[in-house]
Write a protein that holds these residues in place. Structure first.
Motif, PDB file in Angstrom:
ATOM      1  N   CYS A  31       0.868  -1.177   0.000  1.00  0.00           N
ATOM      2  CA  CYS A  31       0.000   0.000   0.000  1.00  0.00           C
ATOM      3  C   CYS A  31       0.901   1.222   0.000  1.00  0.00           C
ATOM      4  O   CYS A  31       1.192   1.783   1.052  1.00  0.00           O
ATOM      5  CB  CYS A  31      -0.923  -0.010   1.214  1.00  0.00           C
ATOM      6  N   VAL A  32       1.402   1.616  -1.159  1.00  0.00           N
ATOM      7  CA  VAL A  32       2.308   2.757  -1.257  1.00  0.00           C
ATOM      8  C   VAL A  32       1.582   4.016  -0.813  1.00  0.00           C
ATOM      9  O   VAL A  32       0.514   4.361  -1.326  1.00  0.00           O
ATOM     10  CB  VAL A  32       2.828   2.918  -2.700  1.00  0.00           C
ATOM     11  N   GLU A  36      -2.188  12.611  -1.380  1.00  0.00           N
ATOM     12  CA  GLU A  36      -3.437  13.061  -1.998  1.00  0.00           C
ATOM     13  C   GLU A  36      -4.495  11.956  -1.926  1.00  0.00           C
ATOM     14  O   GLU A  36      -4.303  10.871  -2.474  1.00  0.00           O
ATOM     15  CB  GLU A  36      -3.178  13.432  -3.468  1.00  0.00           C
ATOM     16  N   PRO A  37      -5.603  12.200  -1.219  1.00  0.00           N
ATOM     17  CA  PRO A  37      -6.599  11.145  -1.029  1.00  0.00           C
ATOM     18  C   PRO A  37      -7.508  10.888  -2.230  1.00  0.00           C
ATOM     19  O   PRO A  37      -8.312   9.978  -2.199  1.00  0.00           O
ATOM     20  CB  PRO A  37      -7.414  11.663   0.156  1.00  0.00           C
ATOM     21  N   LYS A  38      -7.404  11.663  -3.267  1.00  0.00           N
ATOM     22  CA  LYS A  38      -8.303  11.506  -4.404  1.00  0.00           C
ATOM     23  C   LYS A  38      -8.168  10.111  -5.011  1.00  0.00           C
ATOM     24  O   LYS A  38      -7.073   9.652  -5.309  1.00  0.00           O
ATOM     25  CB  LYS A  38      -8.000  12.568  -5.465  1.00  0.00           C
ATOM     26  N   ASN A  39      -9.298   9.434  -5.162  1.00  0.00           N
ATOM     27  CA  ASN A  39      -9.334   8.100  -5.757  1.00  0.00           C
ATOM     28  C   ASN A  39      -8.408   7.125  -5.027  1.00  0.00           C
ATOM     29  O   ASN A  39      -7.752   6.282  -5.657  1.00  0.00           O
ATOM     30  CB  ASN A  39      -8.962   8.144  -7.240  1.00  0.00           C
ATOM     31  N   ALA A  40      -8.301   7.267  -3.713  1.00  0.00           N
ATOM     32  CA  ALA A  40      -7.405   6.407  -2.944  1.00  0.00           C
ATOM     33  C   ALA A  40      -8.168   5.757  -1.795  1.00  0.00           C
ATOM     34  O   ALA A  40      -9.281   6.150  -1.467  1.00  0.00           O
ATOM     35  CB  ALA A  40      -6.231   7.217  -2.406  1.00  0.00           C
ATOM     36  N   VAL A  41      -7.550   4.746  -1.209  1.00  0.00           N
ATOM     37  CA  VAL A  41      -8.138   4.018  -0.094  1.00  0.00           C
ATOM     38  C   VAL A  41      -7.319   4.290   1.161  1.00  0.00           C
ATOM     39  O   VAL A  41      -6.100   4.159   1.150  1.00  0.00           O
ATOM     40  CB  VAL A  41      -8.170   2.504  -0.376  1.00  0.00           C
ATOM     41  N   PHE A  42      -8.001   4.680   2.239  1.00  0.00           N
ATOM     42  CA  PHE A  42      -7.321   5.031   3.483  1.00  0.00           C
ATOM     43  C   PHE A  42      -6.994   3.760   4.258  1.00  0.00           C
ATOM     44  O   PHE A  42      -7.867   2.976   4.584  1.00  0.00           O
ATOM     45  CB  PHE A  42      -8.232   5.934   4.307  1.00  0.00           C
ATOM     46  N   LYS A  49      -1.749   4.389  -2.930  1.00  0.00           N
ATOM     47  CA  LYS A  49      -1.607   4.656  -4.351  1.00  0.00           C
ATOM     48  C   LYS A  49      -2.168   3.482  -5.152  1.00  0.00           C
ATOM     49  O   LYS A  49      -2.091   2.329  -4.707  1.00  0.00           O
ATOM     50  CB  LYS A  49      -0.119   4.839  -4.664  1.00  0.00           C
ATOM     51  N   ASN A  50      -2.715   3.766  -6.286  1.00  0.00           N
ATOM     52  CA  ASN A  50      -3.159   2.692  -7.176  1.00  0.00           C
ATOM     53  C   ASN A  50      -1.974   1.775  -7.461  1.00  0.00           C
ATOM     54  O   ASN A  50      -0.945   2.217  -7.959  1.00  0.00           O
ATOM     55  CB  ASN A  50      -3.683   3.294  -8.481  1.00  0.00           C
ATOM     56  N   PRO A  51      -2.048   0.478  -7.121  1.00  0.00           N
ATOM     57  CA  PRO A  51      -0.889  -0.402  -7.290  1.00  0.00           C
ATOM     58  C   PRO A  51      -0.389  -0.494  -8.727  1.00  0.00           C
ATOM     59  O   PRO A  51       0.787  -0.780  -8.965  1.00  0.00           O
ATOM     60  CB  PRO A  51      -1.393  -1.761  -6.783  1.00  0.00           C
ATOM     61  N   ASN A  52      -1.257  -0.226  -9.682  1.00  0.00           N
ATOM     62  CA  ASN A  52      -0.823  -0.266 -11.082  1.00  0.00           C
ATOM     63  C   ASN A  52       0.040   0.932 -11.456  1.00  0.00           C
ATOM     64  O   ASN A  52       0.650   0.950 -12.531  1.00  0.00           O
ATOM     65  CB  ASN A  52      -2.040  -0.327 -12.015  1.00  0.00           C
ATOM     66  N   GLY A  89       6.588   3.135   0.085  1.00  0.00           N
ATOM     67  CA  GLY A  89       6.263   1.719  -0.029  1.00  0.00           C
ATOM     68  C   GLY A  89       6.301   0.968   1.285  1.00  0.00           C
ATOM     69  O   GLY A  89       5.849  -0.174   1.358  1.00  0.00           O
ATOM     70  N   LEU A  90       6.832   1.577   2.340  1.00  0.00           N
ATOM     71  CA  LEU A  90       6.833   0.931   3.654  1.00  0.00           C
ATOM     72  C   LEU A  90       5.451   0.882   4.289  1.00  0.00           C
ATOM     73  O   LEU A  90       5.229   0.120   5.231  1.00  0.00           O
ATOM     74  CB  LEU A  90       7.780   1.677   4.613  1.00  0.00           C
ATOM     75  N   ASN A  91       4.523   1.687   3.791  1.00  0.00           N
ATOM     76  CA  ASN A  91       3.210   1.776   4.409  1.00  0.00           C
ATOM     77  C   ASN A  91       2.582   0.400   4.574  1.00  0.00           C
ATOM     78  O   ASN A  91       2.544  -0.385   3.627  1.00  0.00           O
ATOM     79  CB  ASN A  91       2.299   2.674   3.558  1.00  0.00           C
ATOM     80  N   THR A  92       2.103   0.104   5.773  1.00  0.00           N
ATOM     81  CA  THR A  92       1.452  -1.144   6.211  1.00  0.00           C
ATOM     82  C   THR A  92       2.408  -2.321   6.337  1.00  0.00           C
ATOM     83  O   THR A  92       1.981  -3.409   6.735  1.00  0.00           O
ATOM     84  CB  THR A  92       0.281  -1.580   5.282  1.00  0.00           C
ATOM     85  N   LEU A  93       3.692  -2.160   6.043  1.00  0.00           N
ATOM     86  CA  LEU A  93       4.611  -3.295   6.068  1.00  0.00           C
ATOM     87  C   LEU A  93       5.245  -3.518   7.445  1.00  0.00           C
ATOM     88  O   LEU A  93       5.919  -4.531   7.671  1.00  0.00           O
ATOM     89  CB  LEU A  93       5.707  -3.125   5.013  1.00  0.00           C
ATOM     90  N   GLY A  94       5.094  -2.571   8.362  1.00  0.00           N
ATOM     91  CA  GLY A  94       5.522  -2.789   9.740  1.00  0.00           C
ATOM     92  C   GLY A  94       7.018  -2.820   9.941  1.00  0.00           C
ATOM     93  O   GLY A  94       7.511  -3.564  10.795  1.00  0.00           O
ATOM     94  N   ILE A  95       7.766  -2.002   9.207  1.00  0.00           N
ATOM     95  CA  ILE A  95       9.215  -1.989   9.354  1.00  0.00           C
ATOM     96  C   ILE A  95       9.774  -0.653   8.907  1.00  0.00           C
ATOM     97  O   ILE A  95       9.207   0.020   8.029  1.00  0.00           O
ATOM     98  CB  ILE A  95       9.857  -3.139   8.528  1.00  0.00           C
ATOM     99  N   SER A  96      10.867  -0.228   9.536  1.00  0.00           N
ATOM    100  CA  SER A  96      11.608   0.959   9.115  1.00  0.00           C
ATOM    101  C   SER A  96      13.055   0.793   9.550  1.00  0.00           C
ATOM    102  O   SER A  96      13.404  -0.168  10.240  1.00  0.00           O
ATOM    103  CB  SER A  96      10.997   2.249   9.683  1.00  0.00           C
TER     104      SER A  96
END
Length: 221
Positions: A31-32, A36-42, A49-52, A89-96
């Motif tokens: 979940c990159v 900008e929240p437009k057309n995105a999932v929180f 970001k759209n994965p494509n 790209g770290l978003n939701t991956l639980g690591i930094s």
């Protein structure tokens, strides 16, 4: 009948323990994060970001080979953190990841906590005295580390790293959150905005009120 009630209670207790033991498994590859929240999932603090539309740079950062400047603060250390704000790209991956640089003879990463992460630290250069304090009753767990040594700081506990050698020290840390957060104890106590009432701190730390006010003035900067 009593045994049946006991089994129901036991099943419920086990379900609760499993439910709270870990985050749910991801239902997507990544979940990159995007601002900008437009057309995105929180998802968990960020929008996806759209994965494509993802690209390699969403998962990339540079510069950890560059020493951090340890001359710009009173504790003479520098932390270069690569969290979700640096690598979307770290978003939701639980690591930094973080690089820590310490000036010779007393460079300090002062007592602090990470409210959302356990930290594992490896020393690559120099000699560090490190430790953490347990919850009540408070006990110090500390050790001197040399290059190649590894130490773990449990989530939410006060911990520190201190350069006890005459040379620079460098360490790298992994943290179990894409956004671990940090609360530096001295800054949080003596430097919040607005400030804590000096009477509170004087009683809590058994200090003279004038000494507290001096500390608050110091941590205003």
């Amino acid at each position: 009948m009593k045994s049946f009630h006991f089994l129901v209670f036991l099943a419920f207790a086990l379900a609760l323990s499993f439910a709270s033991a870990f985050d749910p498994s991801p239902l997507q590859d990544f979940c990159v994060a995007i601002p900008e929240p437009k057309n995105a999932v929180f998802v968990n603090g960020k929008f996806c970001k759209n994965p494509n539309l993802t690209v390699a740079d969403d998962f990339f950062a540079w510069g950890l080979n560059i020493p951090g400047d340890t001359d710009q603060n009173r504790v003479r250390s520098n932390v270069t953190l690569l969290n979700v704000d640096r690598i979307p790209g770290l978003n939701t991956l639980g690591i930094s990841l973080a690089r820590l640089d310490f000036a010779p003879n007393g460079g300090l990463n002062p007592p602090h906590i990470h409210p959302r992460a356990t930290e594992i630290l490896v020393v690559v250069e120099g000699t560090l005295y490190v430790g953490f304090v347990t919850s009540n009753p408070n006990r110090l767990i500390a050790k001197v580390l040399y290059p190649g040594d590894v130490f773990v700081f449990p989530i939410g506990l006060i911990h520190f790293q201190f350069n006890i050698a005459k040379t620079n020290a460098v360490a790298f840390a992994g943290l179990s959150s894409q956004n671990p957060g940090v609360i530096t104890i001295a800054d949080a106590i003596f430097g919040p905005d607005p400030p804590i009432n000096p009477d509170v701190l004087a009683k809590a730390f058994q200090l003279d009120k004038k000494d507290v006010e001096k500390l608050q003035k110091l941590f205003e900067d």
